[in-house]
Design an enzyme around this catalytic site. Sequence first.
Site, PDB file in Angstrom:
ATOM      1  N   GLN A   4       1.780  -5.977  -3.249  1.00  0.00           N
ATOM      2  CA  GLN A   4       2.157  -6.290  -1.826  1.00  0.00           C
ATOM      3  C   GLN A   4       3.565  -5.557  -1.908  1.00  0.00           C
ATOM      4  OE1 GLN A   4       1.069  -9.620  -3.564  1.00  0.00           O
ATOM      5  NE2 GLN A   4      -0.728  -8.528  -2.993  1.00  0.00           N
ATOM      6  N   LYS A   6       1.670   1.945  -5.055  1.00  0.00           N
ATOM      7  CA  LYS A   6       2.132   1.607  -6.397  1.00  0.00           C
ATOM      8  C   LYS A   6       1.170   2.086  -7.406  1.00  0.00           C
ATOM      9  CE  LYS A   6       2.222  -2.386  -4.533  1.00  0.00           C
ATOM     10  NZ  LYS A   6       1.785  -1.990  -3.044  1.00  0.00           N
ATOM     11  N   ASP A  43       0.958  -1.391   0.072  1.00  0.00           N
ATOM     12  CA  ASP A  43      -0.005  -0.031   0.268  1.00  0.00           C
ATOM     13  C   ASP A  43       0.824   1.493  -0.007  1.00  0.00           C
ATOM     14  OD1 ASP A  43      -2.306  -1.629  -0.025  1.00  0.00           O
ATOM     15  OD2 ASP A  43      -2.238  -1.483   2.373  1.00  0.00           O
ATOM     16  N   GLY A  95      -4.751  -4.246  -3.816  1.00  0.00           N
ATOM     17  CA  GLY A  95      -5.756  -2.980  -4.125  1.00  0.00           C
ATOM     18  C   GLY A  95      -4.984  -1.859  -4.465  1.00  0.00           C
ATOM     19  N   HIS A  96      -4.837  -1.597  -5.603  1.00  0.00           N
ATOM     20  CA  HIS A  96      -4.292  -0.508  -6.414  1.00  0.00           C
ATOM     21  C   HIS A  96      -5.040   0.748  -6.739  1.00  0.00           C
ATOM     22  CE1 HIS A  96      -0.389  -3.272  -7.258  1.00  0.00           C
ATOM     23  NE2 HIS A  96      -0.948  -3.201  -6.105  1.00  0.00           N
ATOM     24  N   THR A  97      -4.887   1.947  -5.889  1.00  0.00           N
ATOM     25  CA  THR A  97      -5.826   2.985  -6.166  1.00  0.00           C
ATOM     26  C   THR A  97      -5.225   3.983  -7.122  1.00  0.00           C
ATOM     27  OG1 THR A  97      -6.335   2.792  -3.736  1.00  0.00           O
ATOM     28  CG2 THR A  97      -7.236   4.543  -4.873  1.00  0.00           C
ATOM     29  N   GLY A 104       0.009  13.943  -3.136  1.00  0.00           N
ATOM     30  CA  GLY A 104      -1.289  13.901  -3.185  1.00  0.00           C
ATOM     31  C   GLY A 104      -1.768  12.618  -3.945  1.00  0.00           C
ATOM     32  N   ARG A 119      -9.825  -2.889   6.115  1.00  0.00           N
ATOM     33  CA  ARG A 119      -9.238  -2.945   7.735  1.00  0.00           C
ATOM     34  C   ARG A 119      -8.522  -1.795   7.891  1.00  0.00           C
ATOM     35  NH1 ARG A 119      -6.222  -8.450   7.570  1.00  0.00           N
ATOM     36  NH2 ARG A 119      -5.793  -7.889   5.403  1.00  0.00           N
ATOM     37  N   PRO A 120      -8.509  -1.148   9.152  1.00  0.00           N
ATOM     38  CA  PRO A 120      -7.739  -0.051   9.423  1.00  0.00           C
ATOM     39  C   PRO A 120      -6.185  -0.581   9.211  1.00  0.00           C
ATOM     40  CG  PRO A 120      -8.961  -1.048  11.244  1.00  0.00           C
ATOM     41  CD  PRO A 120      -9.295  -1.661  10.170  1.00  0.00           C
ATOM     42  N   ARG A 121      -5.437   0.420   8.805  1.00  0.00           N
ATOM     43  CA  ARG A 121      -4.174  -0.059   8.549  1.00  0.00           C
ATOM     44  C   ARG A 121      -3.287   0.290   9.684  1.00  0.00           C
ATOM     45  NH1 ARG A 121      -3.704   2.467   2.612  1.00  0.00           N
ATOM     46  NH2 ARG A 121      -4.631   0.924   1.179  1.00  0.00           N
TER      47      ARG A 121
HETATM   48  P1  GDP Z   1      -1.014   0.545  -3.764  1.00  0.00           P
HETATM   49  O1  GDP Z   1      -1.515  -0.969  -2.995  1.00  0.00           O
HETATM   50  O2  GDP Z   1       0.567   0.293  -3.169  1.00  0.00           O
HETATM   51  O3  GDP Z   1      -1.194   0.637  -4.926  1.00  0.00           O
HETATM   52  O4  GDP Z   1      -1.426   1.588  -2.454  1.00  0.00           O
HETATM   53  P2  GDP Z   1      -3.030   1.683  -2.155  1.00  0.00           P
HETATM   54  O5  GDP Z   1      -3.959   2.292  -3.297  1.00  0.00           O
HETATM   55  O6  GDP Z   1      -3.492   0.538  -1.613  1.00  0.00           O
HETATM   56  O7  GDP Z   1      -3.224   2.785  -0.994  1.00  0.00           O
HETATM   57  C1  GDP Z   1      -2.368   3.963  -1.322  1.00  0.00           C
HETATM   58  C2  GDP Z   1      -3.196   5.100  -1.111  1.00  0.00           C
HETATM   59  O8  GDP Z   1      -2.518   6.455  -1.019  1.00  0.00           O
HETATM   60  C3  GDP Z   1      -4.412   5.237  -1.906  1.00  0.00           C
HETATM   61  O9  GDP Z   1      -5.668   5.813  -1.313  1.00  0.00           O
HETATM   62  C4  GDP Z   1      -3.713   6.388  -2.840  1.00  0.00           C
HETATM   63  O10 GDP Z   1      -4.794   6.956  -3.492  1.00  0.00           O
HETATM   64  C5  GDP Z   1      -3.126   7.465  -1.774  1.00  0.00           C
HETATM   65  N1  GDP Z   1      -1.973   8.090  -2.272  1.00  0.00           N
HETATM   66  C6  GDP Z   1      -1.171   7.583  -3.100  1.00  0.00           C
HETATM   67  N2  GDP Z   1      -0.137   8.690  -3.024  1.00  0.00           N
HETATM   68  C7  GDP Z   1      -0.604   9.598  -2.273  1.00  0.00           C
HETATM   69  C8  GDP Z   1       0.077  11.055  -1.545  1.00  0.00           C
HETATM   70  O11 GDP Z   1       1.105  11.332  -1.955  1.00  0.00           O
HETATM   71  N3  GDP Z   1      -0.627  11.565  -0.944  1.00  0.00           N
HETATM   72  C9  GDP Z   1      -2.007  11.111  -0.443  1.00  0.00           C
HETATM   73  N4  GDP Z   1      -2.603  12.010   0.447  1.00  0.00           N
HETATM   74  N5  GDP Z   1      -2.541   9.995  -0.768  1.00  0.00           N
HETATM   75  C10 GDP Z   1      -1.804   9.221  -1.844  1.00  0.00           C
HETATM   76  P1  IMO Z   2      -0.966  -4.161  -2.193  1.00  0.00           P
HETATM   77  O1  IMO Z   2      -0.675  -4.668  -3.589  1.00  0.00           O
HETATM   78  C1  IMO Z   2      -1.023  -4.657   2.016  1.00  0.00           C
HETATM   79  C2  IMO Z   2      -1.218  -8.708   3.786  1.00  0.00           C
HETATM   80  C3  IMO Z   2      -2.398  -9.339   4.324  1.00  0.00           C
HETATM   81  C4  IMO Z   2      -1.754 -10.029   5.528  1.00  0.00           C
HETATM   82  C5  IMO Z   2      -0.537 -10.738   4.378  1.00  0.00           C
HETATM   83  C6  IMO Z   2      -1.031 -12.233   3.960  1.00  0.00           C
HETATM   84  O2  IMO Z   2      -2.365  -3.328  -2.266  1.00  0.00           O
HETATM   85  O3  IMO Z   2       0.066  -3.376  -1.633  1.00  0.00           O
HETATM   86  P2  IMO Z   2      -2.755 -12.683   1.814  1.00  0.00           P
HETATM   87  O4  IMO Z   2      -4.142 -12.415   1.855  1.00  0.00           O
HETATM   88  O5  IMO Z   2      -1.664 -12.231   0.670  1.00  0.00           O
HETATM   89  O6  IMO Z   2      -2.451 -14.357   2.310  1.00  0.00           O
HETATM   90  O7  IMO Z   2      -2.233 -12.044   3.318  1.00  0.00           O
HETATM   91  O8  IMO Z   2      -0.286  -9.941   3.503  1.00  0.00           O
HETATM   92  N1  IMO Z   2      -1.452  -8.303   2.334  1.00  0.00           N
HETATM   93  C7  IMO Z   2      -1.210  -6.983   1.889  1.00  0.00           C
HETATM   94  N2  IMO Z   2      -1.045  -5.926   2.573  1.00  0.00           N
HETATM   95  N3  IMO Z   2      -1.349  -4.450   0.755  1.00  0.00           N
HETATM   96  C8  IMO Z   2      -1.370  -5.475  -0.019  1.00  0.00           C
HETATM   97  O9  IMO Z   2      -1.393  -5.428  -1.349  1.00  0.00           O
HETATM   98  C9  IMO Z   2      -1.260  -6.785   0.584  1.00  0.00           C
HETATM   99  N4  IMO Z   2      -1.667  -7.879   0.001  1.00  0.00           N
HETATM  100  C10 IMO Z   2      -1.494  -8.806   1.062  1.00  0.00           C
HETATM  101  O10 IMO Z   2      -2.972  -8.101   5.016  1.00  0.00           O
HETATM  102  O11 IMO Z   2      -1.050  -9.507   6.397  1.00  0.00           O
HETATM  103 MG    MG Z   3      -3.072  -1.650  -1.812  1.00  0.00          MG
END
Ligand code: GDP
Ligand code: IMO
Ligand code: MG
Length: 428
Positions: A222, A16, A13, A40-42, A415, A302-304
């Site tokens: 991940q 990416k 998270d 989960g890539h936002t 952002g 889930r809360p991170r």
């Molecule tokens: P990923 O799994 O690595 O793609 O990341 P996630 O999407 O799970 O979580 C990253 C979160 O941070 C998402 O809600 C993005 O929209 C947000 N985000 C990414 N870069 C920034 C940033 O520089 N600032 C803020 N405030 N949010 C960001």
């Molecule tokens: P992105 O690509 C954050 C974590 C789970 C758990 C562990 C094992 O969005 O960064 P799994 O379901 O893979 O067997 O769970 O890995 N986990 C992640 N944490 N971002 C992810 O993906 C994750 N994918 C799995 O929370 O601790």
């Molecule tokens: Mg993610």
Amino acid sequence: MPVTVLVGGQWGDEGKGKLVDTLVPGVKAVVRYQGGPNAGHTVYHGDQKLVLHQVPTGILHSGVLCAIAPGVLLDPWELMEEIATLGAAGCDTSNLVVSPSCHIIMPWHRLLDAAGEDREGTVAIGTTRRGIGPCAMHKAERRGVRLGDILDEQRLGSLLDSLLPRINEQLRVLRCDTIDRDGLLEKCRLASDALRPFVGDTQLPLWKLHCAGERVLMEGAQGTLLDIDWGTYPFVTSTSPVAGGACTGGGIPPTAVDQVVGIFKAYVTRVGNGPFPTEFPAGGFADEFRKLAGEFGATTGRPRRCGWFDEVAARYAARLNGFTGVVITKLDILDGMDEIKICSAYEINGTVYHEMPEDLRLLEEEVKPVYETVPGWPGRTAGVTAFTELPPEAQDYVRGLEARMGVPVEYVSTGPRREELLPVPRVR
Ligand code: GDP
Ligand code: IMO
Ligand code: MG
């Protein structure tokens, strides 16, 4: 083929999705090489927020080949939904190609994942319950089902005949629902009909791009500390997010990789269980920070867990992946803090570790992070359009992380939007 591998440097998270989306204009293909629906890539498509789980983030840009390579553990039913959601959002999914060698997360894998997590007397990993671990287990055991198998009903029928008796026996012992062969065949037929147009070779097209000198982007899911071999085992995922995984799972030769970009948040988060040395102690500050930063899982909600930047873990990730450059995201979240801490070493059982201990299970003991405190900044980084216009303390913070990791920071993100990304000038 000049290949860029983009890898999460922490526990996932890191942002990416946003980074891939920003880098896509310079590439011809984006490849997912590991992970599965646990990711989960936002990203933002215009004003719409989209969360991509299995489809490569390049899908938001037309004309870019988006490949799901054999290293991905695929949930075809979730993929069907994802394709439909993307279509409804106006994205063209015709450039999506899925390898027939991807292992399928079958319904029993989700049941086994949940049963494993809920079972008394076992340590819960805190998985996403998407069936990742059991699917990887059957893949390694060579009793898996691959996408190519569900396209051929006869082949699938005989595979189910050989697998289901044992699977159902196991499910009965675990007091789970058992799997009905005919119902499953029907479910697979639906997936097969919907996904057949997307199934194809993912390796040869990448090779052709290689021959033409076109750039390919490998999108990690991940993060390094969740890697099955290099992470905080057993609190890890079951695939290889590290840069090397891009070669085995993505089908690109190691000699083609010329850039490895590490993505780090300006602080650290983790979802699920397992050691987290710099985690904020439970309480008001941790809760406020999470709320302010919006740190809730993109896949599970889930809360991170949140904490200060961990230099020891970051250097470990830099070494393992061979980062040629780093991106720091969510710098804006630290705006307005009086002071910021950076963990420069761990104290464990009276010994100070400046580098990651060789056995990461030591992190499960009482770890006292050794913190250095640096000044925060009063102004806002959000909205600033050049790195040199950031508050001086923010620039120093980024330069400090760069020096600690020994890798140049190429961009900082301030952002969630594409344009909120500042190139960082190289220090000579
Ligand atoms: P990923 O799994 O690595 O793609 O990341 P996630 O999407 O799970 O979580 C990253 C979160 O941070 C998402 O809600 C993005 O929209 C947000 N985000 C990414 N870069 C920034 C940033 O520089 N600032 C803020 N405030 N949010 C960001
Ligand atoms: P992105 O690509 C954050 C974590 C789970 C758990 C562990 C094992 O969005 O960064 P799994 O379901 O893979 O067997 O769970 O890995 N986990 C992640 N944490 N971002 C992810 O993906 C994750 N994918 C799995 O929370 O601790
Ligand atoms: Mg993610």
